[in-house]
Write a protein that holds these residues in place. Structure first.
Motif, PDB file in Angstrom:
ATOM      1  N   GLY A 112       0.822  -1.207   0.000  1.00 39.33           N
ATOM      2  CA  GLY A 112       0.000   0.000   0.000  1.00 39.33           C
ATOM      3  C   GLY A 112       0.853   1.252   0.000  1.00 39.33           C
ATOM      4  N   LEU A 113       1.917   1.248   0.812  1.00 47.07           N
ATOM      5  CA  LEU A 113       2.817   2.395   0.852  1.00 47.07           C
ATOM      6  C   LEU A 113       3.511   2.586  -0.487  1.00 47.07           C
ATOM      7  CD1 LEU A 113       4.112   4.660   2.454  1.00 47.07           C
ATOM      8  CD2 LEU A 113       5.836   3.037   3.263  1.00 47.07           C
ATOM      9  N   THR A 114       3.893   1.474  -1.124  1.00 43.06           N
ATOM     10  CA  THR A 114       4.515   1.554  -2.445  1.00 43.06           C
ATOM     11  C   THR A 114       3.559   2.197  -3.457  1.00 43.06           C
ATOM     12  OG1 THR A 114       5.821  -0.432  -1.990  1.00 43.06           O
ATOM     13  CG2 THR A 114       5.581   0.216  -4.299  1.00 43.06           C
ATOM     14  N   ALA A 115       2.286   1.803  -3.376  1.00 36.99           N
ATOM     15  CA  ALA A 115       1.287   2.386  -4.276  1.00 36.99           C
ATOM     16  C   ALA A 115       1.133   3.884  -4.030  1.00 36.99           C
ATOM     17  CB  ALA A 115      -0.060   1.672  -4.094  1.00 36.99           C
ATOM     18  N   ILE A 116       1.172   4.280  -2.762  1.00 41.38           N
ATOM     19  CA  ILE A 116       1.058   5.699  -2.426  1.00 41.38           C
ATOM     20  C   ILE A 116       2.240   6.484  -2.985  1.00 41.38           C
ATOM     21  CG2 ILE A 116       1.189   7.328  -0.501  1.00 41.38           C
ATOM     22  CD1 ILE A 116      -0.551   5.420   1.104  1.00 41.38           C
ATOM     23  N   VAL A 117       3.444   5.922  -2.826  1.00 42.08           N
ATOM     24  CA  VAL A 117       4.646   6.589  -3.352  1.00 42.08           C
ATOM     25  C   VAL A 117       4.528   6.755  -4.861  1.00 42.08           C
ATOM     26  CG1 VAL A 117       7.135   6.352  -3.696  1.00 42.08           C
ATOM     27  CG2 VAL A 117       6.129   5.793  -1.479  1.00 42.08           C
ATOM     28  N   TRP A 118       4.073   5.706  -5.551  1.00 44.87           N
ATOM     29  CA  TRP A 118       3.934   5.776  -7.011  1.00 44.87           C
ATOM     30  C   TRP A 118       2.897   6.817  -7.418  1.00 44.87           C
ATOM     31  CZ3 TRP A 118       0.061   4.949 -10.618  1.00 44.87           C
ATOM     32  CH2 TRP A 118       0.489   4.887 -11.949  1.00 44.87           C
ATOM     33  N   LEU A 119       1.767   6.833  -6.734  1.00 39.96           N
ATOM     34  CA  LEU A 119       0.720   7.808  -7.064  1.00 39.96           C
ATOM     35  C   LEU A 119       1.207   9.235  -6.854  1.00 39.96           C
ATOM     36  CD1 LEU A 119      -2.394   6.068  -5.455  1.00 39.96           C
ATOM     37  CD2 LEU A 119      -2.030   6.469  -7.901  1.00 39.96           C
TER      38      LEU A 119
END
Length: 398
Positions: free
Chosen positions: A289-296
């Motif tokens: 989830g954190l990885t997705a947030i960083v990408w977004l």
């Protein structure tokens, strides 16, 4: 002198809010952990559902929980409510001081919706009230009989309403509103459901009646909701310092991911306290989830490849944009009414100062649109693109 008073009033209320929040969150986490660690044994008092032994501060504690109530009313009874009430009251005070009294700066973005300050405040207050009513009705509906289904519907509700707020408020205003809404739901659970139900149980004990078990079950359900919402609401409280979250075009989706991450982390600790096999997979899922947030958040609000900048532009043009759009606040003597010192001490009056804060400009103006707040100075897309191109070139001085 008046401005100094308001600054310290803001600080005092914020300090109180943090202290009360620590007390409330601490007691919430403790009692959830205690409840899940209870164990049954022979010889427990009638009506007791379990006990837990704990050691702290050089002494042992024997905690016994009655599933409904003990046979008689104890002589002394501690109520846990003022932590929650103080957190909410101080939070509302901050909401008024920072956001409602400065709505044009922190809540309104004319590019999203041109609102009068009083209109923005009215929508905010109405949204808080409506949000609680809808949530309370969901809990009292047939959906409330299934905790999993209720949680999923509640999640969809929060995500949907956060997206709706992105069509009304600035990014900062959206996160403020969602933090206030979740906090209101949590405190209302205490004020409207948990404490009144406990008072009914106490009244029945005093009257010599058998308390209704449904009162305790309902209160426990709302307490569990508060437990799972705690981590997301803390994230929203500190997100004001991270424009890549609140000022991203994907801010509502980032918040949705945070809601899931917070629930996963709480699920791990709740399961651990219960004595079951630790679900370590929750940390992996939270990391994803954190990885997705960083990408977004890495998707810049102002793409450099779309920059339309004049050929041969120089530092003077970059300086002109910053001076005209940022320096009325970020100056040794700010011109914006109500601001006595440059926010965070950042001065943007000379080329050297502008280059020194190039990274902050990139985070606040290019990768997000956090600054100017609510685009109060009406910086244009072409101007953001010029700054994006300058930063992409390495912020040269020419």
């Amino acid at each position: 002198m008046v401005m100094v008073f308001w600054e310290w009033l803001d600080m005092a209320v914020r300090w109180l809010h943090v202290i009360a929040g620590i007390a409330w969150i601490g007691s919430s986490f403790y009692f959830i952990a205690l409840d899940l660690s209870l164990r049954k044994r022979e010889g427990l008092p009638e009506g007791a559902g379990g006990e837990a032994w704990q050691v702290h501060g050089g002494g042992f504690y024997n905690m016994v929980k009655y599933m409904v109530a003990p046979a008689r009313m104890p002589d002394q009874l501690t109520w846990f409510k003022w932590e929650a009430y103080t957190t909410w009251l101080s939070g509302v005070a901050l909401l008024v001081l920072v956001y409602y009294l400065q709505a044009e700066l922190y809540m309104i973005d004319a590019a999203v919706m041109a609102l009068a300050p009083w209109t923005a405040v009215a929508i905010s207050v109405g949204g808080l009230a409506l949000g609680w009513v809808v949530y309370d009705l969901l809990c009292k509906s047939p959906l409330g009989r299934n905790d999993t289904v209720l949680a999923l519907v509640g999640f969809v509700f929060l995500v949907a309403i956060s997206y709706g707020f992105t069509l009304v408020f600035s990014g900062r205003g959206v996160y403020m509103q969602m933090g206030a809404l979740i906090g209101t739901m949590m405190v209302a659970n205490v004020f409207v459901i948990i404490i009144p139900n406990q008072r009914k149980v106490v009244a029945d004990l005093i009257a010599g009646k058998q308390p209704d078990p449904k009162l305790g079950a309902q209160a426990k359900q709302r307490s569990l909701h508060n437990n799972y919402l705690t981590l997301p609401v803390i994230f929203v409280m500190i997100s004001n310092h991270y424009p890549l979250a609140f000022a991203s075009k994907w801010n509502w989706l980032i918040l949705a991911i945070v809601l899931v991450m917070g629930a996963l982390i709480r699920h791990f600790f709740n399961t651990k306290h219960k004595g079951g096999k630790e679900p370590w997979w929750t940390w992996g899922a939270a990391a994803l989830g954190l990885t997705a947030i960083v990408w977004l958040s890495a998707q810049p609000a102002t793409p450099v490849e779309e920059a339309k900048v004049p050929q041969g532009y120089e530092m003077a043009e970059v300086e002109n944009v910053v001076l005209s759009r940022c320096s009325m606040c970020h100056a040794a003597e700010p011109l914006w009414e109500g601001i006595t010192v440059a926010p965070k001490g950042v001065l943007l009056e000379t080329p050297a100062q502008i280059r020194a804060h190039a990274r902050a400009i990139e985070m606040q103006v290019v990768r997000s649109h956090a600054m100017p707040p609510g685009n109060i100075t009406e910086i244009e897309a072409e101007e953001r693109q010029l700054l994006a191109a300058w930063l992409a070139a390495g912020a040269p001085a020419w």
